[in-house]
Design an enzyme around this catalytic site. Structure first.
Site, PDB file in Angstrom:
ATOM      1  CE  LYS A  59      -1.798   1.527   4.054  1.00 44.83           C
ATOM      2  NZ  LYS A  59      -1.477   2.918   4.384  1.00 44.83           N
ATOM      3  CG  ASN A  60       2.233   2.735   3.534  1.00 50.66           C
ATOM      4  OD1 ASN A  60       1.067   3.017   3.241  1.00 50.66           O
ATOM      5  ND2 ASN A  60       2.612   2.535   4.774  1.00 50.66           N
TER       6      ASN A  60
ATOM      7  NE  ARG B 128      -1.436  11.527   7.768  1.00 48.44           N
ATOM      8  CZ  ARG B 128      -1.656  12.757   8.211  1.00 48.44           C
ATOM      9  NH1 ARG B 128      -2.842  13.069   8.703  1.00 48.44           N
ATOM     10  NH2 ARG B 128      -0.716  13.664   8.162  1.00 48.44           N
TER      11      ARG B 128
ATOM     12  CB  CYS C  71      -5.307  10.046  11.781  1.00 50.53           C
ATOM     13  SG  CYS C  71      -3.736   9.296  12.169  1.00 50.53           S
TER      14      CYS C  71
ATOM     15  NE  ARG D  44       0.087  10.114  10.393  1.00 53.47           N
ATOM     16  CZ  ARG D  44      -0.293   9.087   9.641  1.00 53.47           C
ATOM     17  NH1 ARG D  44      -1.447   8.504   9.877  1.00 53.47           N
ATOM     18  NH2 ARG D  44       0.445   8.679   8.651  1.00 53.47           N
TER      19      ARG D  44
ATOM     20  CG  ASP E 238       3.353   1.401   9.622  1.00 48.49           C
ATOM     21  OD1 ASP E 238       3.515   1.667   8.416  1.00 48.49           O
ATOM     22  OD2 ASP E 238       2.999   2.240  10.462  1.00 48.49           O
TER      23      ASP E 238
ATOM     24  CB  ILE F   6       7.331   6.850  14.712  1.00 49.77           C
ATOM     25  CG1 ILE F   6       8.570   5.958  14.554  1.00 49.77           C
ATOM     26  CG2 ILE F   6       6.990   7.585  13.413  1.00 49.77           C
ATOM     27  CD1 ILE F   6       9.812   6.674  14.073  1.00 49.77           C
TER      28      ILE F   6
ATOM     29  NE  ARG G 263      -7.418   4.157   5.589  1.00 49.98           N
ATOM     30  CZ  ARG G 263      -6.937   5.315   6.035  1.00 49.98           C
ATOM     31  NH1 ARG G 263      -7.308   5.779   7.200  1.00 49.98           N
ATOM     32  NH2 ARG G 263      -6.066   5.996   5.320  1.00 49.98           N
TER      33      ARG G 263
END
Ligand code: EPZ
Length: 416
Positions: A22-23, A92, A116, A121, A304, A326, A396
């Site tokens: 996804k990223n 976002r 979020c 962020r 993550d 983070i 998502r």
């Protein structure tokens, strides 16, 4: 609202195939804005965030076609430069249109993404980077308005490592006049993957994947054919699931080199791991041992994977100290894990997890993408049944998650 029911206690066994990341897909799909002509992308995961991205590109005038995991994008007809609030608030990462629109159109109007669940962020570093390249930035009515003639190359150091900040400024720099040097840049594989696609479009980028990236601006870019790299966080999530259930799983179509920190921690926790060219086989012990983790930018332990790892440590032997460096609010999953019987104490950015023998199934609520994955892992090893609400968070970022887990022997079903 869909819910997922999981009956715990099964060891996961079998083979699972990893989807595109996804990223990596998000910035790469937005990079299509930089060229007139038809680009094609393979191994694009079927996710809600990808749907949002294609929807936003279409509103900007990009021709979009999609067949399964293949996506075609043609930005020849790019005729708008505004990313509206109702699209940006859903995702976002829409802020990634800023750099390409500035570079291609000389202007952009993007809704501020807002915070979020996991933190405020801000995007201040994205904006500082654009200003360094000569853009005029104004914040008004909840929108960022940016204008520039041709952007000019510059030297810019990020105050802190930011993944999409690096990607956004990189996409602005490729069409700027002259040389850009980005320092304290993010080193994530997704940044390197974006740079590789941009170079295949005619950009001249050196050093992507390191903390110093040099860009020689070019006048224009051409369309590209590209394949999205495997999702390292999906891979990590299945590694964790196999390890905590005491099963044996072969994970295919993955990139082991992107998971050094995660593999190291799982081995220290007692998992047996063998690594192939594009596959990882993992066997879980009767009970994992506690290990400490501290999240860091790549190549450190990924934030993550923090929630997923906390689920593992909740039933491990011993005490684990988990530090989240983070994001300022990425322990939301702790309250739900505690309702399942986990023994976790939070102090500032650190959670102390005292492993218990068994968690007990309970109705729980997902709060963000990776917290949802944590609750799935907890459900896999909890007694009785766990009912997870708000699973749209999972959709998502995980493609066909319950089908993949069911194929490995999990008792998992989705109820619409
Ligand atoms: C990317 O988010 C990922 N999203 C996140 O994955 C991931 O958790 C994060 O990087 C860290 O690895 C995508 O790639 C689409 P950051 P990003 O900018 O770029 C602060 C998931 O689950 N910061 O690297 O938004 C920020 O508040 C998602 O897939 C500023 O202060 O994260 C955070 O504390 C969740 N100012 C830290 O830097 C800025 O201008 C790192 O954020 C930008 C960031």
């Amino acid at each position: 609202m869909d819910r997922i029911f999981i009956r715990g206690g099964n060891r996961l066994c079998g083979t699972v195939h990893i989807s595109g990341a996804k990223n990596a897909a998000l910035p790469i799909l937005f990079s299509s804005l930089l060229a007139a002509g038809a680009s094609r992308y393979r191994r694009v995961p079927r996710l809600r965030d990808i749907d949002s991205t294609l929807g936003l590109l279409a509103t900007l005038g990009v021709a979009v076609e999609r067949r399964g995991a293949e996506v075609g994008l043609d930005a020849s007809g790019l005729n708008r430069w505004e990313a509206p609030y109702d699209l940006v608030r859903k995702m976002r990462a829409s802020v990634l249109v800023l750099g390409p629109l500035l570079a291609r159109m000389g202007r952009a109007r993007v809704s501020l993404p807002g915070g979020c669940a996991i933190g405020a962020r801000p995007i201040d570093l994205h904006l500082k980077g654009m200003e360094a390249l000569g853009a005029e930035i104004r914040l008004e009515h909840g929108y960022v308005t940016a204008r520039a003639g041709r952007l000019r190359g510059a030297e810019f150091t990020f105050d802190r490592v930011t993944v999409t900040g690096t990607e956004n400024v990189l996409m602005a720099a490729v069409l700027a006049e002259g040389r850009t040097v980005l320092r304290n840049a993010a080193r994530e594989p997704e940044v390197a993957a974006l740079a590789e696609v941009l170079n295949r479009m005619g950009a001249r980028i050196d050093g992507a994947g390191s903390s110093e990236i040099t860009v020689e601006g070019v006048a224009e870019l051409h369309p590209v054919e590209a394949e999205i790299i495997p999702d390292r966080i999906e891979t990590g999530t299945f590694l964790a699931a196999a390890a905590v259930t005491g099963g044996r799983v072969e994970i295919r179509d993955c990139e082991p080199r992107h998971l050094g920190a995660v593999l190291d921690k799982l081995r220290r926790a007692g998992a047996e791991i063998t690594v192939g060219e594009r596959a990882i086989t993992v066997s879980g012990p009767e009970r994992l041992k506690s290990v400490d983790i501290q999240t860091q930018p790549y190549p450190g332990f990924p934030t993550d994977m923090q929630a997923q790892f906390m689920a593992l440590m909740s039933v491990a032997e011993g005490v684990s100290v988990i530090s989240e460096t983070i994001f300022e609010n990425r322990f939301i999953h702790v309250s739900e894990l505690s309702r399942m019987g986990a023994d976790i104490v939070i102090s500032g950015d650190t959670a102390t997890v005292r492993g218990v023998r068994r968690l007990s199934g309970a109705p729980v609520m997902a709060s963000d993408l990776r917290a949802s994955a944590c609750l799935v892992l907890a459900g896999l090893v909890a007694e009785n049944t766990t009912e997870i609400h708000r699973v749209y968070h999972l959709d998502r970022g995980y493609e066909a998650l319950e089908a993949k887990f069911a194929a490995l022997g999990a008792e998992i079903r989705r109820v619409g």
